[in-house]
Design a protein around this motif. Structure first.
Motif, PDB file in Angstrom:
ATOM      1  N   MET A  95       0.844  -1.206   0.000  1.00  0.00           N
ATOM      2  CA  MET A  95       0.000   0.000   0.000  1.00  0.00           C
ATOM      3  C   MET A  95       0.877   1.252   0.000  1.00  0.00           C
ATOM      4  O   MET A  95       1.462   1.619   1.026  1.00  0.00           O
ATOM      5  CB  MET A  95      -0.943   0.032   1.205  1.00  0.00           C
ATOM      6  N   ILE A  96       0.951   1.869  -1.167  1.00  0.00           N
ATOM      7  CA  ILE A  96       1.675   3.117  -1.342  1.00  0.00           C
ATOM      8  C   ILE A  96       0.656   4.206  -1.666  1.00  0.00           C
ATOM      9  O   ILE A  96      -0.190   4.028  -2.535  1.00  0.00           O
ATOM     10  CB  ILE A  96       2.708   3.021  -2.489  1.00  0.00           C
ATOM     11  N   ILE A  97       0.739   5.324  -0.977  1.00  0.00           N
ATOM     12  CA  ILE A  97      -0.190   6.421  -1.197  1.00  0.00           C
ATOM     13  C   ILE A  97       0.574   7.600  -1.800  1.00  0.00           C
ATOM     14  O   ILE A  97       1.571   8.063  -1.223  1.00  0.00           O
ATOM     15  CB  ILE A  97      -0.865   6.863   0.110  1.00  0.00           C
ATOM     16  N   LYS A  98       0.106   8.053  -2.965  1.00  0.00           N
ATOM     17  CA  LYS A  98       0.687   9.259  -3.543  1.00  0.00           C
ATOM     18  C   LYS A  98       0.349  10.419  -2.617  1.00  0.00           C
ATOM     19  O   LYS A  98      -0.805  10.730  -2.386  1.00  0.00           O
ATOM     20  CB  LYS A  98       0.143   9.527  -4.943  1.00  0.00           C
ATOM     21  N   HIS A  99       1.383  11.043  -2.052  1.00  0.00           N
ATOM     22  CA  HIS A  99       1.197  12.105  -1.081  1.00  0.00           C
ATOM     23  C   HIS A  99       1.333  13.456  -1.784  1.00  0.00           C
ATOM     24  O   HIS A  99       1.072  13.558  -2.983  1.00  0.00           O
ATOM     25  CB  HIS A  99       2.222  11.935   0.054  1.00  0.00           C
ATOM     26  N   TRP A 100       1.761  14.489  -1.073  1.00  0.00           N
ATOM     27  CA  TRP A 100       1.845  15.828  -1.647  1.00  0.00           C
ATOM     28  C   TRP A 100       3.042  15.957  -2.575  1.00  0.00           C
ATOM     29  O   TRP A 100       3.969  15.151  -2.559  1.00  0.00           O
ATOM     30  CB  TRP A 100       1.873  16.880  -0.558  1.00  0.00           C
ATOM     31  N   ARG A 101       3.005  16.977  -3.403  1.00  0.00           N
ATOM     32  CA  ARG A 101       4.083  17.269  -4.349  1.00  0.00           C
ATOM     33  C   ARG A 101       4.545  18.695  -4.157  1.00  0.00           C
ATOM     34  O   ARG A 101       3.734  19.584  -3.878  1.00  0.00           O
ATOM     35  CB  ARG A 101       3.573  17.072  -5.785  1.00  0.00           C
ATOM     36  N   GLN A 102       5.837  18.921  -4.287  1.00  0.00           N
ATOM     37  CA  GLN A 102       6.357  20.282  -4.213  1.00  0.00           C
ATOM     38  C   GLN A 102       7.247  20.551  -5.424  1.00  0.00           C
ATOM     39  O   GLN A 102       8.174  19.816  -5.710  1.00  0.00           O
ATOM     40  CB  GLN A 102       7.129  20.519  -2.911  1.00  0.00           C
ATOM     41  N   ASP A 103       6.906  21.624  -6.145  1.00  0.00           N
ATOM     42  CA  ASP A 103       7.715  22.106  -7.268  1.00  0.00           C
ATOM     43  C   ASP A 103       8.444  23.374  -6.829  1.00  0.00           C
ATOM     44  O   ASP A 103       7.850  24.242  -6.177  1.00  0.00           O
ATOM     45  CB  ASP A 103       6.836  22.447  -8.478  1.00  0.00           C
TER      46      ASP A 103
END
Length: 303
Positions: A95-103
Motif C-alpha cells: 500500500m503506497i499512497i501518492k502524497h503531496w508534491r512540491q515544485d
C-alpha cells in the motif's frame, strides 16, 4: 578618456563578480532543495497553541496530533530553473499512497494564491521582486493546487533554510473535523539538517468572510521531522512510482493546461458524490489520458 575606460572596466568587473556570486548562491539553493529527496522516517507533530474565539465556552480546539510514517521523496524533474519532488507515503509494501508534491521554480512570476472555498486567485509578480528567489508550489495528492509562496533560500552560520508565509486550504487532518474556519495562513520553514530536514510551521486558523474580512480563530505549531534512512527501506515506493509514473505524468500535463491559462481557479469539492483524489486513485496505471482529462475537466468550474 582614460577615466572612462577605467570606469567601464571596473563596472564590467563588478558585473562579472555579481553574476558569479549569484550562480554560486543558486547552486547552493539547488543543493538544499535536492537534499530533500530520498527515503525518510517522518514524525508529524501539530498542536493548537492559542485560541481567540469569542465563544470560549463552546469552542473546541483541535487535539494535539503525533503521527509517523515512512516516505520516499522522488526527484521527478531536475532542470536549472525547476525541481519537482513527489512524496510517496509507504503504509506497507502493498500500500503506497501518492502524497503531496512540491515544485521549486526559480525567479517565477506566476502565483496562484488561495482565497477560500476551493478558489485560487492568479497573481502576476514583478520580475525584480522575485530576483534570486524560489517559488515553492505545493499540490494536493491529486495534483490540484494547494498553496504557493516565493522567498530566498538562506545559507548562513551553517544553516540552510527557506521561509515564507502564504494562505492555504485546510489540511485533511482538519478539513474532516473543522467547519468553523476556512483558511490556514501558513508560515512555512524548510530547513536542511545533518540528519535530513525539518518542515516547521506557525499557522493561523482564519475565518474569511465573503467580504474578504479575516477573523483569527486560533493558532497552531507544526513540526514535521524528516530523518534520512537507507533508500532500500523505500524500495516499494520506488517500484510503485515506476509503475504509476506515466499515469501521473498525464495528470500533471492536464493540470498544466489549467495553470497555463493564468486565470483564477475554482474547483468542485465533489462530482458524483466523489472527491477528485478518490476518482483518480481508483484508476489503473494503464488508464488513458482521455480518462484522466475528463475527470479533471469535471472538477474545474468554467467561468
Amino acid at each position: 578618456m582614460l577615466t572612462k575606460k577605467l570606469y567601464l572596466s571596473a563596472l564590467m568587473t563588478v558585473t562579472t563578480l555579481t553574476s558569479f556570486s549569484q550562480e554560486i548562491k543558486k547552486s547552493e539553493d539547488i543543493k538544499a532543495i535536492k537534499a530533500m529527496c530520498g527515503c525518510y522516517e517522518v514524525k508529524f507533530n501539530f498542536a493548537e497553541t492559542f485560541q481567540y474565539s469569542k465563544d470560549s465556552v463552546n469552542y473546541k480546539p483541535s487535539a494535539t496530533k503525533h503521527d509517523n510514517g515512512l516516505e520516499w521523496v522522488e526527484l521527478v524533474e531536475d532542470t536549472p530553473n525547476k525541481i519537482m519532488l513527489q512524496h510517496l507515503l509507504i503504509v506497507s509494501d502493498d500500500m503506497i499512497i501518492k502524497h503531496w508534491r512540491q515544485d521549486w521554480l526559480y525567479e517565477n512570476t506566476n502565483l496562484y494564491r488561495f482565497d477560500k472555498d476551493n478558489t485560487w486567485k492568479f497573481t502576476k509578480l514583478n520580475k525584480m521582486d522575485v530576483k534570486g528567489q524560489w517559488t515553492q508550489k505545493v499540490f494536493q495528492v491529486d495534483d490540484s493546487p494547494r498553496y504557493e509562496g516565493t522567498a530566498s533560500w538562506v545559507h548562513i552560520d551553517g544553516k540552510d533554510y527557506w521561509k515564507n508565509t502564504t494562505d492555504a486550504p485546510l489540511p485533511r487532518r482538519e478539513d474532516t473535523k473543522r467547519k468553523d474556519y476556512n483558511v490556514l495562513k501558513r508560515r512555512n520553514i524548510h530547513e536542511i539538517t545533518k540528519t535530513g530536514w525539518n518542515h516547521e510551521q506557525d499557522n493561523d486558523k482564519i475565518l474569511r468572510t465573503e467580504a474578504g474580512k479575516d477573523y483569527l480563530l486560533a493558532q497552531e505549531k507544526g513540526m514535521d521531522i524528516y530523518t534520512k534512512v537507507a533508500d532500500s527501506k523505500c524500495i516499494a515506493a520506488q517500484n510503485w512510482w515506476k509503475e504509476n509514473n506515466n499515469l501521473w505524468k498525464n495528470i500533471r500535463t492536464k493540470w498544466d493546461t489549467v495553470y497555463d491559462q493564468n486565470k483564477d481557479i475554482k474547483l468542485e469539492k465533489k462530482v458524483n458524490k466523489k472527491t477528485l483524489y478518490s476518482q483518480l486513485f481508483d484508476l489503473k496505471p494503464n488508464a488513458t489520458k482521455d480518462q484522466t482529462d475528463s475527470i479533471i475537466d469535471n472538477f474545474v468550474i468554467k467561468k
